[in-house]
Design a protein around this motif. Sequence first.
Motif, short mmCIF file in Angstrom:
data_model
loop_
_atom_site.label_atom_id
_atom_site.label_comp_id
_atom_site.label_asym_id
_atom_site.label_seq_id
_atom_site.Cartn_x
_atom_site.Cartn_y
_atom_site.Cartn_z
N TRP A 18 0.82 -1.20 0.00
CA TRP A 18 0.00 0.00 0.00
C TRP A 18 0.87 1.27 0.00
CZ3 TRP A 18 0.72 3.15 4.24
CH2 TRP A 18 1.31 2.56 5.37
N VAL A 19 2.10 1.16 0.53
CA VAL A 19 3.00 2.31 0.51
C VAL A 19 3.42 2.60 -0.93
CG1 VAL A 19 5.25 3.19 1.22
CG2 VAL A 19 3.84 1.89 2.84
N GLU A 20 3.81 1.55 -1.67
CA GLU A 20 4.19 1.72 -3.06
C GLU A 20 3.03 2.27 -3.88
OE1 GLU A 20 6.55 -0.83 -6.49
OE2 GLU A 20 5.13 -1.88 -5.19
N THR A 21 1.82 1.78 -3.60
CA THR A 21 0.64 2.26 -4.33
C THR A 21 0.43 3.75 -4.10
OG1 THR A 21 -0.43 0.09 -4.17
CG2 THR A 21 -1.85 1.98 -4.60
#
Length: 256
Positions: A18-21
């Motif tokens: 979710w961080v990369e997203t």
Amino acid sequence: MAAPETTKLPVIAKTASWVETRIHKALAKARDERSAGKSGRLALSQIGKCERGLWGGVNGIPDERPPEGRILVLFDLGEAVETHVVELLRLAGFEVLSHDPDTGEQFRITGFGENASGRLDGLVRFKRSQHATDERALLEVKSANAKKFDELLASGSYAAWNPVYGDQVQVYMGRKGLKQALVVVECKNDSQLYVEVIDFDPGRYRELWAKAERIVNAESAPPRPEEGKSQYCGFCKYCSRGKWCWGPLVDVSFDD
């Protein structure tokens, strides 16, 4: 009696995807905001590309392959490499201007009432020898992965390695009245540097500037270049406007 062996399950990496997203979404939003005011403008950094495709971009034909996710991260890394190389050159004693002192912004070139524009990585002052004239030159910085970097080393020529990049520096030199360009390519895998001094080619500049003028002023799309044999040929398969270019209705006209 020996205890039965237990099967060991493979360790699964715990990734916080979710961080990369969120990073990808933030980069996409920033890209859209930067592009908002550039609609209808010819990017002079791309002047070496297909004239028909560039005309489509200037005239509102949508990008069929907009960069997303990982590619946007790569682009952002490329900008960080520019800053890194500028810092290295300054550390080595070169005088580098990365921003216009009058505006505080990056140096820009424009043409045709700002219907064509580009931004410079900077200007650099250097001497090739003890008796050479100390003149200001264009600074152009690129990054490449190991495979592409090895191809550059094998070619021994920045312009031969990537003709679009070569044409970019010719137009930038021509618009800024510069006689030379210092190009630096950093390998993203191991930080090797490729450095080349490129001389201004007035003839090539005139050809490219005439091409820019045609693109900006043309009311209809130019014909496909001879290299374009089909939508899937080597020249066309990576085009971001291939469906439009090869579509059945792209060149339809109607009588009044």
